[in-house]
Design a protein around this motif. Structure first.
Motif, PDB file in Angstrom:
ATOM      1  N   ASP A 174       4.099  -8.294  -3.501  1.00  0.00           N
ATOM      2  CA  ASP A 174       4.892  -9.218  -2.689  1.00  0.00           C
ATOM      3  C   ASP A 174       4.091  -9.658  -1.462  1.00  0.00           C
ATOM      4  O   ASP A 174       3.975  -8.924  -0.487  1.00  0.00           O
ATOM      5  N   SER A 175       3.526 -10.866  -1.505  1.00  0.00           N
ATOM      6  CA  SER A 175       2.693 -11.362  -0.408  1.00  0.00           C
ATOM      7  C   SER A 175       3.503 -11.920   0.753  1.00  0.00           C
ATOM      8  O   SER A 175       2.931 -12.352   1.759  1.00  0.00           O
ATOM      9  N   SER A 176       4.819 -11.907   0.640  1.00  0.00           N
ATOM     10  CA  SER A 176       5.657 -12.413   1.732  1.00  0.00           C
ATOM     11  C   SER A 176       5.800 -11.399   2.862  1.00  0.00           C
ATOM     12  O   SER A 176       6.468 -11.668   3.862  1.00  0.00           O
ATOM     13  N   ASN A 177       5.152 -10.249   2.729  1.00  0.00           N
ATOM     14  CA  ASN A 177       5.272  -9.198   3.739  1.00  0.00           C
ATOM     15  C   ASN A 177       4.431  -9.463   4.980  1.00  0.00           C
ATOM     16  O   ASN A 177       4.525  -8.726   5.957  1.00  0.00           O
ATOM     17  N   TYR A 178       3.592 -10.474   4.949  1.00  0.00           N
ATOM     18  CA  TYR A 178       2.762 -10.792   6.109  1.00  0.00           C
ATOM     19  C   TYR A 178       2.482 -12.290   6.152  1.00  0.00           C
ATOM     20  O   TYR A 178       2.471 -12.970   5.134  1.00  0.00           O
ATOM     21  N   ASP A 179       2.273 -12.784   7.366  1.00  0.00           N
ATOM     22  CA  ASP A 179       1.979 -14.202   7.583  1.00  0.00           C
ATOM     23  C   ASP A 179       0.683 -14.291   8.381  1.00  0.00           C
ATOM     24  O   ASP A 179       0.660 -14.015   9.580  1.00  0.00           O
ATOM     25  N   LEU A 180      -0.387 -14.676   7.712  1.00  0.00           N
ATOM     26  CA  LEU A 180      -1.690 -14.747   8.368  1.00  0.00           C
ATOM     27  C   LEU A 180      -1.916 -16.079   9.075  1.00  0.00           C
ATOM     28  O   LEU A 180      -2.941 -16.261   9.735  1.00  0.00           O
ATOM     29  N   GLU A 181      -0.959 -16.989   8.962  1.00  0.00           N
ATOM     30  CA  GLU A 181      -1.114 -18.314   9.562  1.00  0.00           C
ATOM     31  C   GLU A 181      -0.424 -18.441  10.917  1.00  0.00           C
ATOM     32  O   GLU A 181      -0.716 -19.355  11.685  1.00  0.00           O
ATOM     33  N   GLN A 182       0.501 -17.526  11.229  1.00  0.00           N
ATOM     34  CA  GLN A 182       1.289 -17.663  12.453  1.00  0.00           C
ATOM     35  C   GLN A 182       0.408 -17.539  13.700  1.00  0.00           C
ATOM     36  O   GLN A 182      -0.567 -16.790  13.728  1.00  0.00           O
ATOM     37  N   LYS A 183       0.785 -18.284  14.761  1.00  0.00           N
ATOM     38  CA  LYS A 183       0.028 -18.290  16.015  1.00  0.00           C
ATOM     39  C   LYS A 183       0.925 -18.049  17.224  1.00  0.00           C
ATOM     40  O   LYS A 183       0.499 -18.238  18.363  1.00  0.00           O
ATOM     41  N   GLU A 184       2.161 -17.629  16.986  1.00  0.00           N
ATOM     42  CA  GLU A 184       3.117 -17.490  18.079  1.00  0.00           C
ATOM     43  C   GLU A 184       2.912 -16.222  18.898  1.00  0.00           C
ATOM     44  O   GLU A 184       3.132 -16.208  20.104  1.00  0.00           O
ATOM     45  N   GLN A 185       2.509 -15.141  18.243  1.00  0.00           N
ATOM     46  CA  GLN A 185       2.406 -13.854  18.924  1.00  0.00           C
ATOM     47  C   GLN A 185       1.447 -12.952  18.161  1.00  0.00           C
ATOM     48  O   GLN A 185       1.362 -13.019  16.933  1.00  0.00           O
ATOM     49  N   GLU A 186       0.720 -12.118  18.908  1.00  0.00           N
ATOM     50  CA  GLU A 186      -0.183 -11.183  18.236  1.00  0.00           C
ATOM     51  C   GLU A 186       0.623 -10.067  17.580  1.00  0.00           C
ATOM     52  O   GLU A 186       1.393  -9.365  18.242  1.00  0.00           O
ATOM     53  N   LYS A 187       0.440  -9.923  16.276  1.00  0.00           N
ATOM     54  CA  LYS A 187       1.181  -8.933  15.504  1.00  0.00           C
ATOM     55  C   LYS A 187       0.209  -8.050  14.730  1.00  0.00           C
ATOM     56  O   LYS A 187      -0.767  -8.537  14.161  1.00  0.00           O
ATOM     57  N   LEU A 188       0.512  -6.773  14.726  1.00  0.00           N
ATOM     58  CA  LEU A 188      -0.280  -5.796  13.978  1.00  0.00           C
ATOM     59  C   LEU A 188       0.545  -5.308  12.795  1.00  0.00           C
ATOM     60  O   LEU A 188       1.713  -4.939  12.954  1.00  0.00           O
ATOM     61  N   ILE A 189      -0.064  -5.310  11.608  1.00  0.00           N
ATOM     62  CA  ILE A 189       0.606  -4.826  10.403  1.00  0.00           C
ATOM     63  C   ILE A 189      -0.278  -3.770   9.744  1.00  0.00           C
ATOM     64  O   ILE A 189      -1.437  -4.033   9.424  1.00  0.00           O
ATOM     65  N   LEU A 190       0.272  -2.580   9.560  1.00  0.00           N
ATOM     66  CA  LEU A 190      -0.400  -1.518   8.813  1.00  0.00           C
ATOM     67  C   LEU A 190       0.292  -1.373   7.468  1.00  0.00           C
ATOM     68  O   LEU A 190       1.511  -1.529   7.377  1.00  0.00           O
ATOM     69  N   TYR A 191      -0.479  -1.062   6.424  1.00  0.00           N
ATOM     70  CA  TYR A 191       0.180  -0.803   5.140  1.00  0.00           C
ATOM     71  C   TYR A 191      -0.602   0.215   4.322  1.00  0.00           C
ATOM     72  O   TYR A 191      -1.809   0.387   4.485  1.00  0.00           O
ATOM     73  N   THR A 192       0.145   0.895   3.435  1.00  0.00           N
ATOM     74  CA  THR A 192      -0.440   1.928   2.593  1.00  0.00           C
ATOM     75  C   THR A 192       0.372   2.059   1.313  1.00  0.00           C
ATOM     76  O   THR A 192       1.492   1.547   1.217  1.00  0.00           O
ATOM     77  N   CYS A 193      -0.194   2.737   0.322  1.00  0.00           N
ATOM     78  CA  CYS A 193       0.488   2.917  -0.964  1.00  0.00           C
ATOM     79  C   CYS A 193       1.698   3.841  -0.819  1.00  0.00           C
ATOM     80  O   CYS A 193       1.704   4.764   0.000  1.00  0.00           O
ATOM     81  N   TYR A 194       2.708   3.597  -1.655  1.00  0.00           N
ATOM     82  CA  TYR A 194       3.959   4.347  -1.585  1.00  0.00           C
ATOM     83  C   TYR A 194       4.586   4.390  -2.977  1.00  0.00           C
ATOM     84  O   TYR A 194       4.384   3.448  -3.746  1.00  0.00           O
ATOM     85  N   PRO A 195       5.315   5.453  -3.344  1.00  0.00           N
ATOM     86  CA  PRO A 195       5.666   6.675  -2.604  1.00  0.00           C
ATOM     87  C   PRO A 195       4.470   7.631  -2.476  1.00  0.00           C
ATOM     88  O   PRO A 195       3.585   7.654  -3.323  1.00  0.00           O
ATOM     89  N   PHE A 196       4.484   8.438  -1.427  1.00  0.00           N
ATOM     90  CA  PHE A 196       3.366   9.322  -1.148  1.00  0.00           C
ATOM     91  C   PHE A 196       3.201  10.413  -2.202  1.00  0.00           C
ATOM     92  O   PHE A 196       2.085  10.841  -2.486  1.00  0.00           O
ATOM     93  N   GLU A 197       4.321  10.886  -2.772  1.00  0.00           N
ATOM     94  CA  GLU A 197       4.255  12.044  -3.668  1.00  0.00           C
ATOM     95  C   GLU A 197       3.733  11.702  -5.059  1.00  0.00           C
ATOM     96  O   GLU A 197       3.423  12.603  -5.846  1.00  0.00           O
TER      97      GLU A 197
END
Length: 222
Positions: A174-197
């Protein structure tokens, strides 16, 4: 050559168990082989004697030219990292995360730390910063994160802080989880694989969203 009844019986007693063992072995191999490679990768990460530092000989040490702290920095003053460079540190004190930050999110970068996706932006440019990391051994503590926790990023040109505003678990594609084009505010997004177990392929991703609350601003010169 013909076998008498006794010989056929002896051969059956030998061949049937062998055939059964062979079939069981093949079946077991087919069942467990998908998990073998991930297990070996995890073992390699946990048991590796290699401990990367900011002086990693395989990447540029951008801290050697650390700038004097300033609220406004010209883009020409900073050293633009190239793919594979170790350019910062990321830490989240609330969940005891402290890890090296690389430019690029390839296999080698994610083995030695976490990586900034090259299609996103460096801290300070008032854009979206997208950082990936393996759950083991780096980002699994993100499961204990709370709204309001602070993420810190230290670079050669300044120190930045981001306040966590949201978390989300979504499909990996799902690529809708981030917007690399926005210029309104500096946003940090971290992501990792899930579930951990789960060991092996994981069909979901855990995303952590944060907004910048402190740190220098980079002026892009014309």
């Amino acid at each position: 050559m013909k076998f008498n009844h006794k010989q056929r019986k002896i051969m059956a007693l030998i061949l049937v168990p062998l055939s059964f063992t062979f079939v069981c072995y093949i079946t077991l191999y087919l069942l467990i082989s998908p998990a073998i490679e991930p297990l070996m990768s995890i073992y390699s990460l946990i048991s590796s004697d290699y401990a990367p530092t900011l002086n990693d000989e395989n990447s540029t040490d951008l801290y050697a030219n650390k700038l004097v702290a300033s609220d406004i920095i010209k883009a020409s003053q900073i050293i633009q990292p190239t793919y594979g460079d170790l350019f910062g540190k990321l830490s989240i004190d609330s969940v005891n995360i402290r890890v090296n930050l690389y430019y690029g999110d390839g296999r080698e970068q994610l083995r030695n730390g976490v990586g900034l996706f090259g299609g996103s932006f460096l801290p300070g440019f008032n854009r979206t910063i997208l950082i990936a990391g393996h759950s083991i051994p780096y980002f699994e503590p993100l499961g204990d994160i709370k709204i309001g926790d602070i993420i810190k990023i230290s670079t050669h040109y300044g120190d930045f802080e981001y306040k966590i505003t949201d978390t989300k678990i979504t499909d990996a594609n799902d690529s809708s989880n981030y917007d690399l084009e926005q210029k309104e505010q500096e946003k940090l997004i971290l992501y990792t694989c899930y579930p951990f177990e789960i060991i092996g392929y994981k069909s979901q991703r855990l995303f952590v969203y944060a907004d910048k609350i402190s740190g220098p601003t980079i002026l892009e010169e014309q």
